[in-house]
Structure formats: structure tokens, C-alpha cells
Enzyme design. Structure first.
Site, mmCIF file in Angstrom:
data_model
loop_
_atom_site.group_PDB
_atom_site.id
_atom_site.type_symbol
_atom_site.label_atom_id
_atom_site.label_comp_id
_atom_site.label_asym_id
_atom_site.label_seq_id
_atom_site.Cartn_x
_atom_site.Cartn_y
_atom_site.Cartn_z
ATOM 1 C CB SER A 1 -0.988 0.150 1.225
ATOM 2 O OG SER A 1 -1.687 1.180 1.385
ATOM 3 C CE1 TYR B 1 -3.931 -2.130 4.802
ATOM 4 C CE2 TYR B 1 -3.288 0.223 4.509
ATOM 5 C CZ TYR B 1 -3.786 -1.201 3.954
ATOM 6 O OH TYR B 1 -3.803 -1.193 2.522
#
Length: 262
Positions: free
Chosen positions: A153, A167
Site C-alpha cells: 500500500s 495497517y
């Protein structure tokens, strides 16, 4: 064989996509199926994978593993490895897409949420790769290496505005882990690369899109749109193709310029 088939053809490849029942994983699986690969998909919800495999089978070969593919647990990983080993003697491409996110204010951030994210996004990623290396190595040659493609990501190197501490940290860890593995596995004819998508209209993001609207969400994206299914599928297919056989240890943003130009 045409020049396009020589450089970009994927027909006959055997591919495993984790988290392949929906979202980014489904998009990538669809691209490989339409390119003529035999694609296996797995996720924590076998019924979701079964429905996706049924749909994608109209375009080629897509097989849903009939086990709960919970990569965060040793039992879940063992079930996936056992299924793949019983079905195939080699694996050309492993795409690690399964992932988890947890958002909460700093003062309320639970240890259980942190563990859930890291168990899947980092620990599970590492041990699934470890256990599937024999199948990947069986498919690999110096001229045609096997491929590991991890879905990271841009939050792994671009600070998000949301309180998704585990995350973003886990994705940064998975990027570094991938680069480390790329170095270790190069001598075994296995490449390891990362696709780092920007904002993708996944189930996790749908609430934000519904609340503020896509135009507001994308106003700071230089290319003024979300990351699309074709963007993810096309990038993964390139990294799995002969054209990318000499590329390893790369973290490739697919985000319309968000992380690299702002």
C-alpha cells in the site's frame, strides 16, 4: 508466437491469488484467467471464492480452494499449502493479496486489532511464502523465474490521515520484508516485487466513498481518480510476464501519483 505473446504472454502459467474472492484479488485473478493462466483463489470465506470462481470460469480456468484460507493462522496456511501441493507440482506465480485493516483513535487502539493486522499482513505473508517456496522453485529457471507479487500500500511510505496505525506500519514492514526476500530468493530463481496501490474502491473503503463522495476522495490524487481493477490486474500481469523477468525487489506505486508527487 507473436512479440506480444513472447514478452507478455501468461497462457499456461499456474497462479495462486490469496484474498481472491473480491476486490483487488478478484480483479487480478480475472486478468490472469482471461490471459490463459490456471488460477487458484482462496480466502477466509470459501463460499465467496466459489462464487467468484464460478463467474471467472466463463473466461478460462479458475479454481476456488475449498478450505478457509485464513493466512493469519498456521492451520489456515497449512490447509492452503496442502491443497496446492496435492493439486500441482509447481507454482509459477504467488500473489499475496489477503490483508486486514483496523482503524481506531490512538487512545482506544486495541492490542487485538494490532495483532489481527500484523498476523495477516506480515506474519502470515512471510510464512505462506516460506511454505510455498518449494512449489515456486519447482517452476523456476534462470531465464523464467517464478514470481512472488505482494500487495502492499502507498500507506507503507505515505502517511495516511486516518488512524490506521497497524495497517500503515504493517504495509511498511511487508515492503521491507519483500525486498529482503527478493535478495534471498534471487539465487533460487524467484523474484519478489510489491504493488502498492492507492485508493481502491474496496469493501473497506466503501463507507468513506458513501460518506464524502468520490470527487472529494480523489481531489488530491494528481490523476483525479481511484485506482481501478484494470490498473491492478495489468500491473500484476506485467510483473508476472517475461518482460519483468529481470525485475526484483521493487515497490511499485499504482496510485495516480499520490505518494510520489505530492
Amino acid at each position: 508466437m507473436t512479440i506480444l505473446e513472447q514478452y507478455f504472454g501468461l497462457a499456461g502459467k499456474t497462479v495462486l491469488v490469496t484474498g481472491g474472492g473480491r476486490g483487488i484479488g478478484e480483479s487480478i485473478a480475472e486478468g490472469f484467467v482471461k490471459a490463459g493462466a490456471k488460477v487458484y483463489i482462496c480466502s477466509r470465506k470459501p463460499e465467496t471464492c466459489a462464487a467468484t470462481a464460478e463467474r471467472l470460469s466463463a473466461f478460462g480456468t479458475c479454481i476456488a480452494l475449498p478450505v478457509p484460507g485464513d493466512i493469519s493462522s498456521a492451520e489456515g496456511r497449512a490447509a492452503i499449502v496442502a491443497e496446492m501441493t496435492s493439486r500441482e507440482s509447481s507454482l509459477d506465480v504467488l500473489i499475496n493479496n489477503a490483508g486486514a485493516l483496523w482503524a481506531a483513535p490512538l487512545a482506544e487502539y486495541p492490542e487485538s486489532g494490532w495483532d489481527k493486522v500484523f498476523d495477516l499482513n506480515v506474519k502470515g505473508l512471510f510464512f505462506l511464502i516460506r511454505d510455498l517456496v518449494p512449489l515456486l522453485e519447482a517452476a523456476a529457471t534462470r531465464e523464467t523465474p517464478a514470481r512472488i507479487i505482494n500487495i502492499g500500500s502507498i500507506d507503507g511510505f505515505h502517511i495516511p490521515k486516518h488512524e490506521t496505525y497497524a495497517y500503515s506500519s504493517s504495509k511498511a514492514a511487508s515492503h521491507q520484508l519483500s525486498i529482503h526476500l527478493a535478495d534471498q530468493l534471487a539465487g533460487r530463481n524467484i523474484t519478489v516485487n510489491v504493488i502498492a496501490p492507492g485508493m481502491f474502491p474496496s469493501k473497506m473503503m466503501q463507507g468513506t466513498l458513501d460518506r464524502v463522495g468520490e470527487d472529494k476522495v480523489t481531489e488530491k490524487v494528481p490523476m483525479r481518480r481511484l485506482t481501478g481493477p484494470d490498473d491492478m490486474a495489468g500491473t500484476a500481469m506485467f510483473l508476472a510476464s517475461h518482460a519483468a523477468s529481470y525485475i526484483t525487489g521493487v515497490v511499485l506505486p499504482v496510485d495516480g501519483g499520490t505518494a510520489t508527487t505530492l
